[in-house]
Design an enzyme around this catalytic site. Structure first.
Site, PDB file in Angstrom:
ATOM      1  N   LYS A 145       0.825  -1.220   0.000  1.00 30.03           N
ATOM      2  CA  LYS A 145       0.000   0.000   0.000  1.00 30.03           C
ATOM      3  C   LYS A 145       0.853   1.261   0.000  1.00 30.03           C
ATOM      4  CE  LYS A 145      -4.386  -1.882   1.029  1.00 30.03           C
ATOM      5  NZ  LYS A 145      -5.388  -2.275   1.992  1.00 30.03           N
ATOM      6  N   ARG A 151      -3.500 -10.118   4.667  1.00 30.96           N
ATOM      7  CA  ARG A 151      -3.935 -10.161   3.260  1.00 30.96           C
ATOM      8  C   ARG A 151      -2.795  -9.622   2.410  1.00 30.96           C
ATOM      9  NH1 ARG A 151      -6.191  -6.741  -0.420  1.00 30.96           N
ATOM     10  NH2 ARG A 151      -7.766  -7.600  -1.823  1.00 30.96           N
TER      11      ARG A 151
HETATM   12  N1  PMM Z   1      -7.537  -3.811   0.621  1.00 37.79           N
HETATM   13  C1  PMM Z   1      -7.894  -3.788  -0.682  1.00 37.79           C
HETATM   14  C2  PMM Z   1      -8.973  -4.575  -1.125  1.00 37.79           C
HETATM   15  N2  PMM Z   1      -9.657  -5.355  -0.274  1.00 37.79           N
HETATM   16  N3  PMM Z   1      -9.993  -6.195   1.896  1.00 37.79           N
HETATM   17  C3  PMM Z   1      -9.660  -6.228   3.203  1.00 37.79           C
HETATM   18  N4  PMM Z   1     -10.335  -7.014   4.058  1.00 37.79           N
HETATM   19  N5  PMM Z   1      -8.624  -5.477   3.688  1.00 37.79           N
HETATM   20  C4  PMM Z   1      -7.887  -4.665   2.887  1.00 37.79           C
HETATM   21  O1  PMM Z   1      -6.978  -3.985   3.395  1.00 37.79           O
HETATM   22  C5  PMM Z   1      -8.234  -4.599   1.506  1.00 37.79           C
HETATM   23  C6  PMM Z   1      -9.310  -5.396   1.038  1.00 37.79           C
HETATM   24  C7  PMM Z   1      -7.139  -2.944  -1.634  1.00 37.79           C
HETATM   25  O2  PMM Z   1      -5.930  -3.496  -1.992  1.00 37.79           O
HETATM   26  P1  PMM Z   1      -5.683  -4.287  -3.394  1.00 37.79           P
HETATM   27  O3  PMM Z   1      -6.173  -3.386  -4.512  1.00 37.79           O
HETATM   28  O4  PMM Z   1      -4.216  -4.532  -3.441  1.00 37.79           O
HETATM   29  O5  PMM Z   1      -6.462  -5.570  -3.341  1.00 37.79           O
END
Ligand code: PMM
Length: 390
Positions: free
Chosen positions: A330, A365
């Site tokens: 991030k 994650r």
């Molecule tokens: N971050 C993203 C998308 N989904 N879900 C949860 N539970 N926690 C997160 O921090 C989260 C998420 C955005 O990141 P990406 O675009 O790399 O998937």
């Protein structure tokens, strides 16, 4: 020497007797005020500043000589920490140490059908399978369903405990995708993964129609970055299907969330939000043991907010649910390390994953599953050695 203790309700007698000189009405008020736990701070040369901080935070408390005691409410505690940082840093240090032992290991989360996430045994790694043309970190790379399934299977090989499939970008400023398009993107991938690997699949969506189609296609976990706020049908759906649900904090919505987010107390506000959303999930019929909470790194937070949330992640465990941490690649990591592009955030991500697991995160994650599974295992070996003692 200041000492802090966190006492369970079953030890309220101990609490009351430890407060020699406490007026009976104070003792009974304290015992009634908190159904579960109390914090006792002993050995204070001057309890005045701490007492003033408790009063400022509106926390009922009792005092006897150099001892203060109050109900252990995690949300209020977050607020209190901020006040104590100015009033009495030594007391705050003692409180942090006591809180380190406050929370027990996360419990297992049953999955629909059979099986469970064995979160009591070790932190789980959720591998990210984005099927979006515009996700911030790997947008477009896995655009075709076959390529996304291949990628998910590779993550399972690398040690992913959960595969998180998402078809709508939550990138700051991103526009919303309609349900039909999202279904078109994710369902072949969910189906392919569910058929080819036993690793449980979660669906990263805020829409009940997408969640329902994904559950029908073999997904077993819902990951809702709106925590049930964008679609009122999603929590009842989780309840009906017995699917665990990740409830994430976001300030506002993706399109606008990064426009100058302001918090008086980021940990306290995120904790209060998650506490309220967990109550909403329970009210919708979701079983207590199928709720997971996520502070939502990068969702309506400045770099500083994200750093504070990570530094104090442990406090969110006091809410009583397994904590999910999504820091991977991030922008706060890039910004901290001199504006590093997404492709160069592996080490920064590793640092955040290590800190999150050390703070008791139940699920991380991540994009880089092999590396982060190793980071998590290493941290757990160290934490385990510390708990065993010499
Ligand atoms: N971050 C993203 C998308 N989904 N879900 C949860 N539970 N926690 C997160 O921090 C989260 C998420 C955005 O990141 P990406 O675009 O790399 O998937």
């Amino acid at each position: 020497m200041i000492r802090a203790r966190v006492l369970a309700a079953s030890h309220v007698g101990e609490l009351v007797s430890s407060l020699a000189g406490l007026r009976p009405e104070e003792a009974s008020r304290l015992a009634l005020a908190h159904p579960s736990r109390a914090i006792v701070l002993e050995g204070l040369d001057d309890p005045g500043p701490v007492e003033a901080a408790l009063t400022a935070a509106g926390i009922p408390h009792a005092r006897a000589a150099g001892t203060l005691a109050w109900a252990a409410d995690p949300i209020r505690t977050a607020e209190l920490h901020r006040l104590l940082a100015d009033a009495d840093p030594a007391a705050l240090g003692a409180l942090h140490r006591a809180m380190a032992g406050w929370v027990s290991a996360p419990r297992d989360v049953p999955l629909p059908g059979e099986g469970a996430l064995r979160l009591s045994a070790r932190a789980h790694v959720m591998g990210i399978v984005n099927v979006t043309p515009d996700s911030f970190s790997d947008g477009g790379r896995f655009g075709s369903p076959a390529a996304a399934v291949e990628h998910g299977l590779a993550l399972a090989e690398e040690g992913a405990d959960i595969l998180d499939v998402g078809g709508e970008s939550t990138r700051p400023g991103a526009d919303r995708v309609d349900a039909a398009e999202e279904i078109r993107r994710v369902i072949p991938v969910v189906e392919g993964l569910a058929a080819k690997t036993p690793v449980p699949v979660s669906i990263d969506t805020t829409k009940a129609a997408v969640a329902r189609a994904a559950l029908d296609a073999g997904a077993r976990i819902l990951n809702d970055v709106s925590a049930g706020r964008f679609d009122s049908e999603i929590l009842p759906l989780a309840a009906e299907r017995g699917a665990p649900v990740v409830l994430m904090h976001m300030k506002g919505e993706p399109r606008t969330m990064q426009r100058d987010p302001v918090y008086a107390d980021v940990v306290g506000e995120v904790a209060a939000f998650l506490d309220e959303r967990a109550a909403a999930a329970r009210a919708a019929g979701v079983a207590e043991d199928r709720i997971l909470l996520d502070p939502g790194f990068g969702f309506g937070k400045t770099r500083e907010h994200n750093l504070v949330l990570l530094a104090r992640l442990r406090e969110l465990r006091c809410l009583g649910y397994p904590v999910v941490a999504g820091t991977s690649r991030k922008s706060f990591i890039g910004a901290t390390l001199g504006d590093l592009p997404v492709a160069e955030r592996l080490e920064g991500t590793a640092a955040t994953v290590a800190l999150a697991v050390a703070a008791g995160a139940a699920v991380v994650r991540v994009h880089d599953v092999l590396a982060m599974a190793r980071v998590a295992s290493m941290v757990e070996a160290v934490v385990g050695a510390g708990l065993r003692g010499s």
